[in-house]
Design a protein around this motif. Sequence first.
Motif, PDB file in Angstrom:
ATOM      1  N   ASP A 273       0.826  -1.214   0.000  1.00  0.00           N
ATOM      2  CA  ASP A 273       0.000   0.000   0.000  1.00  0.00           C
ATOM      3  C   ASP A 273       0.859   1.262   0.000  1.00  0.00           C
ATOM      4  N   HIS A 274       1.958   1.233   0.750  1.00  0.00           N
ATOM      5  CA  HIS A 274       2.860   2.382   0.779  1.00  0.00           C
ATOM      6  C   HIS A 274       3.503   2.590  -0.595  1.00  0.00           C
ATOM      7  N   GLU A 275       3.898   1.494  -1.226  1.00  0.00           N
ATOM      8  CA  GLU A 275       4.513   1.593  -2.549  1.00  0.00           C
ATOM      9  C   GLU A 275       3.519   2.126  -3.576  1.00  0.00           C
ATOM     10  N   LEU A 276       2.274   1.636  -3.483  1.00  0.00           N
ATOM     11  CA  LEU A 276       1.234   2.098  -4.404  1.00  0.00           C
ATOM     12  C   LEU A 276       0.972   3.592  -4.220  1.00  0.00           C
ATOM     13  N   MET A 277       0.892   4.027  -2.963  1.00  0.00           N
ATOM     14  CA  MET A 277       0.661   5.443  -2.697  1.00  0.00           C
ATOM     15  C   MET A 277       1.796   6.296  -3.254  1.00  0.00           C
ATOM     16  N   ALA A 278       3.029   5.872  -3.029  1.00  0.00           N
ATOM     17  CA  ALA A 278       4.179   6.626  -3.532  1.00  0.00           C
ATOM     18  C   ALA A 278       4.172   6.690  -5.056  1.00  0.00           C
ATOM     19  N   THR A 279       3.783   5.586  -5.705  1.00  0.00           N
ATOM     20  CA  THR A 279       3.742   5.551  -7.169  1.00  0.00           C
ATOM     21  C   THR A 279       2.676   6.486  -7.719  1.00  0.00           C
ATOM     22  N   VAL A 280       1.467   6.411  -7.136  1.00  0.00           N
ATOM     23  CA  VAL A 280       0.366   7.257  -7.606  1.00  0.00           C
ATOM     24  C   VAL A 280       0.682   8.732  -7.391  1.00  0.00           C
ATOM     25  N   LEU A 281       1.203   9.075  -6.219  1.00  0.00           N
ATOM     26  CA  LEU A 281       1.540  10.467  -5.941  1.00  0.00           C
ATOM     27  C   LEU A 281       2.667  10.961  -6.852  1.00  0.00           C
ATOM     28  N   SER A 282       3.611  10.091  -7.171  1.00  0.00           N
ATOM     29  CA  SER A 282       4.702  10.483  -8.077  1.00  0.00           C
ATOM     30  C   SER A 282       4.151  10.797  -9.460  1.00  0.00           C
ATOM     31  N   MET A 283       3.224   9.972  -9.931  1.00  0.00           N
ATOM     32  CA  MET A 283       2.596  10.231 -11.231  1.00  0.00           C
ATOM     33  C   MET A 283       1.828  11.546 -11.205  1.00  0.00           C
ATOM     34  N   MET A 284       1.146  11.821 -10.089  1.00  0.00           N
ATOM     35  CA  MET A 284       0.389  13.060  -9.968  1.00  0.00           C
ATOM     36  C   MET A 284       1.318  14.271  -9.970  1.00  0.00           C
ATOM     37  N   VAL A 285       2.445  14.167  -9.279  1.00  0.00           N
ATOM     38  CA  VAL A 285       3.413  15.271  -9.236  1.00  0.00           C
ATOM     39  C   VAL A 285       3.941  15.571 -10.635  1.00  0.00           C
ATOM     40  N   VAL A 286       4.342  14.526 -11.348  1.00  0.00           N
ATOM     41  CA  VAL A 286       4.858  14.715 -12.705  1.00  0.00           C
ATOM     42  C   VAL A 286       3.799  15.346 -13.604  1.00  0.00           C
ATOM     43  N   LEU A 287       2.555  14.865 -13.484  1.00  0.00           N
ATOM     44  CA  LEU A 287       1.469  15.380 -14.312  1.00  0.00           C
ATOM     45  C   LEU A 287       1.192  16.855 -14.021  1.00  0.00           C
ATOM     46  N   LEU A 288       1.155  17.216 -12.732  1.00  0.00           N
ATOM     47  CA  LEU A 288       0.904  18.611 -12.365  1.00  0.00           C
ATOM     48  C   LEU A 288       2.009  19.540 -12.867  1.00  0.00           C
ATOM     49  N   LEU A 289       3.254  19.117 -12.702  1.00  0.00           N
ATOM     50  CA  LEU A 289       4.367  19.944 -13.170  1.00  0.00           C
ATOM     51  C   LEU A 289       4.339  20.084 -14.689  1.00  0.00           C
ATOM     52  N   LEU A 290       3.982  18.999 -15.370  1.00  0.00           N
ATOM     53  CA  LEU A 290       3.914  19.039 -16.829  1.00  0.00           C
ATOM     54  C   LEU A 290       2.804  19.984 -17.298  1.00  0.00           C
ATOM     55  N   ILE A 291       1.623  19.872 -16.650  1.00  0.00           N
ATOM     56  CA  ILE A 291       0.493  20.722 -17.032  1.00  0.00           C
ATOM     57  C   ILE A 291       0.821  22.192 -16.789  1.00  0.00           C
ATOM     58  N   THR A 292       1.444  22.488 -15.662  1.00  0.00           N
ATOM     59  CA  THR A 292       1.806  23.878 -15.356  1.00  0.00           C
ATOM     60  C   THR A 292       2.815  24.417 -16.367  1.00  0.00           C
ATOM     61  N   SER A 293       3.810  23.615 -16.718  1.00  0.00           N
ATOM     62  CA  SER A 293       4.810  24.051 -17.691  1.00  0.00           C
ATOM     63  C   SER A 293       4.174  24.290 -19.059  1.00  0.00           C
ATOM     64  N   LEU A 294       3.301  23.361 -19.459  1.00  0.00           N
ATOM     65  CA  LEU A 294       2.623  23.528 -20.748  1.00  0.00           C
ATOM     66  C   LEU A 294       1.705  24.742 -20.727  1.00  0.00           C
ATOM     67  N   GLY A 295       1.096  25.011 -19.563  1.00  0.00           N
ATOM     68  CA  GLY A 295       0.235  26.183 -19.446  1.00  0.00           C
ATOM     69  C   GLY A 295       1.001  27.472 -19.668  1.00  0.00           C
ATOM     70  N   LEU A 296       2.186  27.548 -19.056  1.00  0.00           N
ATOM     71  CA  LEU A 296       3.005  28.741 -19.253  1.00  0.00           C
ATOM     72  C   LEU A 296       3.494  28.856 -20.691  1.00  0.00           C
ATOM     73  N   ALA A 297       3.902  27.734 -21.266  1.00  0.00           N
ATOM     74  CA  ALA A 297       4.349  27.755 -22.660  1.00  0.00           C
ATOM     75  C   ALA A 297       3.213  28.188 -23.572  1.00  0.00           C
ATOM     76  N   GLY A 298       2.007  27.699 -23.300  1.00  0.00           N
ATOM     77  CA  GLY A 298       0.847  28.077 -24.103  1.00  0.00           C
ATOM     78  C   GLY A 298       0.535  29.556 -23.988  1.00  0.00           C
ATOM     79  N   MET A 299       0.656  30.086 -22.749  1.00  0.00           N
ATOM     80  CA  MET A 299       0.387  31.517 -22.566  1.00  0.00           C
ATOM     81  C   MET A 299       1.396  32.368 -23.326  1.00  0.00           C
TER      82      MET A 299
END
Length: 402
Positions: A273-299
């Motif tokens: 369960d700890h490994e699953l949580m760390a994996t899911v949160l890591s994917m979420m972190v990468v996704l959020l950073l990617l979306i924010t970067s793309l948002g700035l590039a788009g602007m």
Amino acid sequence: MLQIKPIISTLMRNKSGPILLLIQIILSVAIVANASFIINERIDLMARESGIAESEVFDFNVYNFDDSVDFSAQNTRDMQTVRDLPGVIAATTASMVPLSGGGWMSGFSVGDSEDTAKSTYAAIYYGDEQMLDSLGVTLIAGRNFYEEEIQLEIPDKANLAIVTAAFAKATWGDKPAVGQVMYAAGFGEQPVEVIGVIETLQGAWVDNDNLENSVILNVELAYPFTTFLVRAEEGTLTQLKEAIPTALHKDNINRVIRGFTLISEHRKEVYRDHELMATVLSMMVVLLLLITSLGLAGMVMFNIERRTKQIGTRRALGAKKRDIISFFLVENYIICIVGGVIGGLVAVQLGQQLMSLYSLPQLELIYPLLTVAGLIVLTTIAVILPARKAARISPAIATRSV
């Protein structure tokens, strides 16, 4: 020259885009900082040393169905049979398996009176003189049990104990634990003397605050259902899974022998369960950073299209390519820093809520700071390419009337 005032004036002329991006950065910093903190905490939890030779130690269970059997005598014969098999280093019966998620726990009290009494909770391992060798733990003070000191069958006859260094520290502080006397809950007035201290031995429950507190008592259990702990040469589990049942069934066929799970496999399961949580949160972190970067590039790309004439005019008036690039970079840094400061404050407040609701440690300020720094680096990379494109706009084309 950074020309911050003109940049802010430009941002204020069309507020909707920068405000939406600012909100995105605030949320990203708040979520990413706390998610990164939780990920790091889970990784630290999974990296804790159990103190056991995990790749060499395995457990198996024996289920007896014949009530006429003398389980104590049967157990003694079984242990000797297992110990005599090729590849086996040591073997013992046990009341519980480390990192298995289930076992025995009790409070141990010390003190001369009710006023001075102190209790410490610990996992209880019942075992014989081969328990330490079977687990592969390290004895750092005192001694092991002698064979003649092992009590049979009755847990509350235990009068000797080997404890972990963590238990000794929690119970007696800096005083030497060897020679100390304690009393186990449910044992009545039976005193238990500490004769040894081992470096580390974790219990069965990885989420328990007392995971590092373990006590080994000098009792060999003998029940219709018996758990064995075996330490064998690494890589011999496959052959022993066949050899052990064959050897034990020669003595008594009326039983089921199953299990054969390495402690390293128990570790993977109990931390799943700890490994699953760390994996899911890591994917979420990468996704959020990617979306924010793309948002700035788009602007930036949108602003280039909207400000083509303005950029061309600045180029015609003598602005160099690096001036155009720095304009968009500074614009990005203003949004990131403002969003990062507000997001950091939101992250701390969110961390406080998580701490109260889920008993998590307090969020360290280094996580919001690192998140903001990471966002600045990522958004710089995202902005630099469209900004370089803007710097290549020809003054003649940009100022031409259509």
